[in-house]
Design a protein around this motif. Structure first.
Motif, mmCIF file in Angstrom:
data_model
loop_
_atom_site.group_PDB
_atom_site.id
_atom_site.type_symbol
_atom_site.label_atom_id
_atom_site.label_comp_id
_atom_site.label_asym_id
_atom_site.label_seq_id
_atom_site.Cartn_x
_atom_site.Cartn_y
_atom_site.Cartn_z
ATOM 1 N N THR A 1 -60.973 89.899 7.243
ATOM 2 C CA THR A 1 -60.847 90.681 5.932
ATOM 3 C C THR A 1 -59.538 91.446 5.931
ATOM 4 O O THR A 1 -59.306 92.096 6.892
ATOM 5 N N ILE A 2 -58.538 90.661 5.173
ATOM 6 C CA ILE A 2 -57.140 91.015 5.430
ATOM 7 C C ILE A 2 -56.867 92.033 4.144
ATOM 8 O O ILE A 2 -57.120 91.711 2.980
ATOM 9 N N LEU A 3 -56.346 93.222 4.418
ATOM 10 C CA LEU A 3 -56.176 94.249 3.540
ATOM 11 C C LEU A 3 -54.666 94.652 3.577
ATOM 12 O O LEU A 3 -54.166 94.801 4.622
ATOM 13 N N GLY A 4 -54.026 94.690 2.115
ATOM 14 C CA GLY A 4 -52.754 94.930 2.435
ATOM 15 C C GLY A 4 -52.159 95.077 0.950
ATOM 16 O O GLY A 4 -52.845 94.993 0.020
ATOM 17 N N ASP A 5 -50.873 95.413 0.801
ATOM 18 C CA ASP A 5 -50.145 95.579 -0.293
ATOM 19 C C ASP A 5 -48.663 95.142 -0.103
ATOM 20 O O ASP A 5 -48.062 95.724 0.610
ATOM 21 N N LEU A 6 -48.435 94.180 -0.863
ATOM 22 C CA LEU A 6 -46.880 93.603 -0.482
ATOM 23 C C LEU A 6 -45.817 94.535 -0.849
ATOM 24 O O LEU A 6 -44.776 94.534 -0.390
ATOM 25 N N SER B 1 -45.321 86.641 1.119
ATOM 26 C CA SER B 1 -46.498 86.311 0.379
ATOM 27 C C SER B 1 -47.860 86.022 1.090
ATOM 28 O O SER B 1 -47.833 85.907 2.292
ATOM 29 N N TRP B 2 -49.023 86.312 0.534
ATOM 30 C CA TRP B 2 -50.416 86.314 1.221
ATOM 31 C C TRP B 2 -50.377 84.872 1.776
ATOM 32 O O TRP B 2 -51.092 84.417 2.693
ATOM 33 N N ALA B 3 -50.059 83.704 0.972
ATOM 34 C CA ALA B 3 -50.233 82.538 1.294
ATOM 35 C C ALA B 3 -49.456 82.255 2.582
ATOM 36 O O ALA B 3 -50.295 81.508 3.710
ATOM 37 N N GLU B 4 -48.281 82.792 2.724
ATOM 38 C CA GLU B 4 -47.752 82.538 4.155
ATOM 39 C C GLU B 4 -48.306 83.267 5.339
ATOM 40 O O GLU B 4 -48.587 82.759 6.112
ATOM 41 N N ALA B 5 -48.764 84.598 4.839
ATOM 42 C CA ALA B 5 -49.360 85.228 6.052
ATOM 43 C C ALA B 5 -50.767 84.782 6.564
ATOM 44 O O ALA B 5 -50.837 84.570 7.575
ATOM 45 N N LEU B 6 -51.322 84.183 5.502
ATOM 46 C CA LEU B 6 -52.839 83.388 5.763
ATOM 47 C C LEU B 6 -52.650 82.234 6.658
ATOM 48 O O LEU B 6 -53.396 81.980 7.512
ATOM 49 N N THR B 7 -51.595 81.429 6.364
ATOM 50 C CA THR B 7 -51.381 80.184 7.086
ATOM 51 C C THR B 7 -50.991 80.516 8.632
ATOM 52 O O THR B 7 -51.344 79.993 9.320
ATOM 53 N N HIS B 8 -50.150 81.691 8.747
ATOM 54 C CA HIS B 8 -49.927 82.174 10.098
ATOM 55 C C HIS B 8 -51.038 82.569 11.020
ATOM 56 O O HIS B 8 -51.426 82.439 12.068
ATOM 57 N N LEU B 9 -52.007 83.308 9.951
ATOM 58 C CA LEU B 9 -53.377 83.655 10.677
ATOM 59 C C LEU B 9 -54.416 82.793 10.979
ATOM 60 O O LEU B 9 -55.198 82.967 11.786
ATOM 61 N N GLY B 10 -54.162 81.673 10.546
ATOM 62 C CA GLY B 10 -55.190 80.468 10.566
ATOM 63 C C GLY B 10 -56.198 80.419 9.709
ATOM 64 O O GLY B 10 -57.104 79.871 10.001
ATOM 65 N N LYS B 11 -56.045 81.131 8.463
ATOM 66 C CA LYS B 11 -57.093 81.456 7.330
ATOM 67 C C LYS B 11 -56.456 81.156 6.076
ATOM 68 O O LYS B 11 -56.394 81.670 5.194
ATOM 69 N N PRO B 12 -56.056 79.891 5.985
ATOM 70 C CA PRO B 12 -55.167 79.378 4.942
ATOM 71 C C PRO B 12 -56.120 79.275 3.603
ATOM 72 O O PRO B 12 -55.738 79.538 2.445
ATOM 73 N N ASP B 13 -57.378 79.238 3.704
ATOM 74 C CA ASP B 13 -58.294 79.184 2.653
ATOM 75 C C ASP B 13 -58.857 80.397 2.314
ATOM 76 O O ASP B 13 -60.086 80.330 1.503
ATOM 77 N N ALA B 14 -58.457 81.405 2.787
ATOM 78 C CA ALA B 14 -59.394 82.688 2.525
ATOM 79 C C ALA B 14 -58.975 83.157 0.863
ATOM 80 O O ALA B 14 -58.153 82.566 0.425
ATOM 81 N N LEU B 15 -60.127 83.586 0.536
ATOM 82 C CA LEU B 15 -60.117 83.966 -0.818
ATOM 83 C C LEU B 15 -59.386 85.327 -1.157
ATOM 84 O O LEU B 15 -59.198 86.223 -0.350
ATOM 85 N N VAL B 16 -58.361 85.229 -2.035
ATOM 86 C CA VAL B 16 -57.466 86.342 -2.290
ATOM 87 C C VAL B 16 -57.862 87.082 -3.514
ATOM 88 O O VAL B 16 -57.915 86.344 -4.509
ATOM 89 N N GLU B 17 -58.255 88.300 -3.389
ATOM 90 C CA GLU B 17 -58.726 89.093 -4.207
ATOM 91 C C GLU B 17 -57.545 90.240 -4.579
ATOM 92 O O GLU B 17 -56.936 90.769 -3.771
ATOM 93 N N GLU B 18 -57.469 90.649 -5.792
ATOM 94 C CA GLU B 18 -56.483 91.870 -6.295
ATOM 95 C C GLU B 18 -57.264 92.918 -6.615
ATOM 96 O O GLU B 18 -57.946 92.867 -7.792
#
Length: 723
Positions: free
Chosen positions: A523-528, A539-556
């Motif tokens: 569960t990734i939490l933050g505010d750009l 961007s969260w897309a970039e961050a999630l790729t580095h995290l190894g979770k590119p398919d994570a669901l992004v909720e706002e």
């Protein structure tokens, strides 16, 4: 009814119950529930395990489990045992009522009235008196509405004052509901207009962060109850409750998947120790005691990384390059460079026989292992077995019948060990990184085509250390060592990781966290908009790729529940100048909040004005945070001391007697105070390497206020705040 202390053993005071008074009946149920919880705890305390365990090891483990259970059953005096009630229109089946934690389901013939609380409580017969908020039957408390009542006729919320149940508020979700005791209060309509709910959200706070289990909103509940198999990224502005959502998600997952997570483990990662101290009581209040907390620095310097001490700092330019994902390739090359192709054959003597493995066969084995791209250490362990297998083949061809024991013996042969050490020597991750940062030729060899010569020069140490122990490692260096360590041996993966304030991590830090949940979820939490590091993610897309979770669901989350309307509107003036395109938070608070912005004549008068603002804030209930640029903290500390005002540092717990905290702007992220006094906004902006980072730091500082904000300045305000 007085609040119950966790060590109280005398019976509850019984009060006469007025059948015509709903509040009297609810108090009676609260009293009975507290007695039942105390009985549950006493049952556990009285367990005798001396004839149950087979040995002392089992006894120690079982004793620890019993102690944890006793702690989980504590009746916390400052937390209501239940906060809501659902009256269902029809009987709830066992499948709907039963939770995943092994609780006894509601009896089929029971009146369908369910009390919702922080933990499960049952009576002497095992029938539930309070249902855990995480159980399926509790979900409509957060999601039911008049448009979708989910078979709920009435939702009741309870109000407490100093631990005493003092009020209730009803919401009729179905016209068919005719419960006689719901006419005592008026229907308040939709959940967001609930006065008790609003009062709970806006209640002043002293001490660490508290849970929001009584005020979880439908959009938050959807994130909290998301499945364990997938990862979720929550983008949320100040006051949207993203941190609380992440913590409650951990509590829910431990309830729904306790056995699995008990084996694989959970972890909460925060930005600093002050933040972790601030949130550390939330999960225990929900009965969850086993969740570990750490910073990224803790991750990369503890466990297998023990012995690495962060004693140095990097210039921003060097830290950005060290945190760049390209460093992973540099490290991979450097690790693999230790493999030396064999040039001579191997001769193994066993008894009177000699067995030869020619150089070309050794080279084929090495090439095959390199092609598989497995961990360096795993390949090194496999190499002697592969060599031994080749010799066993020759033995079989010669008419012998060797077994696995013979192969193991050959793999341990001195000649085999010697050739393995020559071809695939051990690698010390810390020594490897030390060499990269100290040896220009070694760095240039492995960074060729990855880092420019200028970038290589930026990260080279001016004064190389002689050994890893004497090196003044920076936080970024420790992450590089962690990456190298994983290249040698796989990092242990947990079942679930919560990463808060994630926007501030570098790509290499994301990789370090991702290794801790490579086979689990996150569960990734933050505010750009609150990214205040030079390497903050775009961007969260970039961050999630580095995290190894590119398919994570992004909720706002865009609905603010903590920051007052006027305060968030004032802070949001900065958004177009630092994070264009990011939606501002829309506060649902009814109160606009207390807010004042005053300029003093000159800097000499500023400290007096700040002290006066703190004194005015102290006349209100709740916590007070004086936030200032880091460079201004010593002067403000002297001014407060001269005026006779004691103050705390971030991470120290506020109490009723000590409510003022002096907060450097660099440590304000994630913290909340009822009243904030903000010193010299321009100094906060100019204290950062660039204007965008400075404006983001100011945005963070402005939005720490829950009830009121007082801004005092002598220098002109940043232009964004004057438009």
């Amino acid at each position: 009814m007085p609040a119950h202390d966790t060590d109280r053993t005398e019976p509850d005071r019984t009060e006469p119950v007025d059948p015509a008074d709903p509040l009297s009946r609810e108090r009676a149920h609260l009293s009975a529930s507290r007695s039942a919880l105390r009985a549950m705890r006493e049952d556990v305390e009285n367990l005798d395990i001396k004839d149950v365990t087979a040995n002392w090891v089992n006894a120690v483990v079982l004793t620890a489990q019993i102690e944890d259970r006793i702690k989980a059953l504590a009746d916390l005096s400052h937390t209501p045992l239940f906060f809501g009630r659902l009256d269902y229109l029809h009987t709830v089946g066992a499948a709907e009522a039963e939770g995943s934690a092994g609780e006894r389901p509601l009896p089929e013939a029971a009146e369908m009235r369910v009390y919702i609380g922080r933990r499960h409580v049952h009576d002497a017969d095992g029938d539930p008196m309070v249902i855990d908020w995480r159980a399926p039957v509790s979900q409509p408390f957060y999601r039911a509405s008049k448009k979708d009542p989910q078979d709920v006729g009435l939702r009741r919320r309870f109000g407490y004052t100093a631990g005493e149940l003092t009020a209730y508020e009803d919401e009729h979700l179905s016209d068919t509901d005719t419960a006689s005791d719901t006419d005592a209060t008026s229907d308040t309509g939709a959940a967001h207009t609930s006065k008790l709910l609003q009062a709970e959200i806006e209640r002043p706070r002293v001490g660490p962060m508290r849970d929001i289990v009584a005020t979880i909103q439908p959009e938050q509940d959807e994130i909290v109850r998301a499945g364990l198999s997938g990862s979720v990224c929550v983008q949320g502005g100040p006051g949207t409750g993203k941190t609380a959502v992440g913590l409650h998600r951990v509590a829910y997952l431990l309830y729904a998947h306790r056995d699995r997570l008990a084996r694989t483990g959970t972890l909460v990662i925060g930005p600093n120790k002050s933040f972790l101290h601030y949130i550390e009581q939330v999960l225990p209040a929900l009965g969850e005691l086993e969740v570990k907390q750490a910073t990224v620095d803790d991750l990369v310097t503890s466990g297998d990384g023990a012995g690495i001490e962060i004693r140095g700092t990097d210039e921003a330019a060097a830290a950005v390059i060290k945190g760049d994902a390209r460093m992973a390739e540099v490290l991979r090359r450097a690790v693999r460079s230790h493999v030396t192709p064999p040039t001579e054959s191997l001769m193994v003597v066993r008894g009177s026989r000699r067995w030869r493995v020619p150089a070309y066969e050794l080279e084929e084995i090495v090439g095959e292992l390199q092609a598989r791209d497995i961990r360096y250490g795993a390949a090194r362990e496999a190499l002697p077995q592969r060599i031994a297998h080749q010799i066993l083949v020759r033995m079989e061809e010669a008419g012998e019948a060797p077994d696995d024991r013979v192969q193991d013996a050959v793999a341990r042969n001195a000649a085999v060990k010697a050739v393995v050490k020559a071809i695939w020597p051990p690698v010390d991750p810390a020594k490897l990184v030390l060499r990269l940062l100290a040896d220009a030729e070694f760095l240039a060899e492995h960074a060729d085509g990855v880092l420019t010569p200028a970038e290589q020069s930026t990260i080279l140490w001016a004064k190389p250390a002689r050994s890893p122990k004497s090196a003044k490692w920076s936080a970024a260096d420790a992450v590089l060592i962690d990456e190298a360590r994983d290249l040698v041996a796989r990092t242990h993966s947990l079942g679930h990781v919560v990463l808060d304030e994630a926007q501030d991590l570098s790509p290499m830090q994301y990789r370090a966290v991702g290794r801790r949940c490579s086979t689990g979820s996150a569960t990734i939490l933050g505010d750009l908009a609150q990214g205040t590091t030079p390497w903050a993610t775009a961007s969260w897309a970039e961050a999630l790729t580095h995290l190894g979770k590119p398919d994570a669901l992004v909720e706002e989350l865009t609905a603010g529940f903590r920051v007052p309307r006027d305060v968030i509107a004032y802070a949001s003036r900065l958004l177009p100048h630092m994070s264009p395109g990011l939606a501002p938070v829309s506060s649902v608070r009814e109160s606009p909040g207390d807010m004042s912005v005053q300029q003093v004549a000159d800097e000499a008068d500023l400290n007096d004005s700040i002290v006066a603002a703190c004194e005015a804030a102290l006349t209100h209930e709740g916590s007070i945070g004086l936030i200032a640029a880091d460079a201004r903290i010593p002067d403000l500390a002297k001014a407060l001391e001269a005026a006779g005002h004691a103050f705390l540092s971030p991470g120290e717990e506020t109490t009723a007697a000590s409510r003022l905290t002096l907060v450097p702007a660099s440590l304000a992220k994630g913290l909340e105070y009822d009243y904030v006094v903000l010193d010299e906004p321009t100094a906060i902006v100019t204290g950062e390497p660039d204007e965008r980072t400075g404006l983001r730091r100011l945005y963070v500082a402005l939005t720490r206020a829950v009830s009121g904000l007082a801004v005092r300045h002598s220098a002109p305000l940043p232009p964004a705040l004057t438009t």
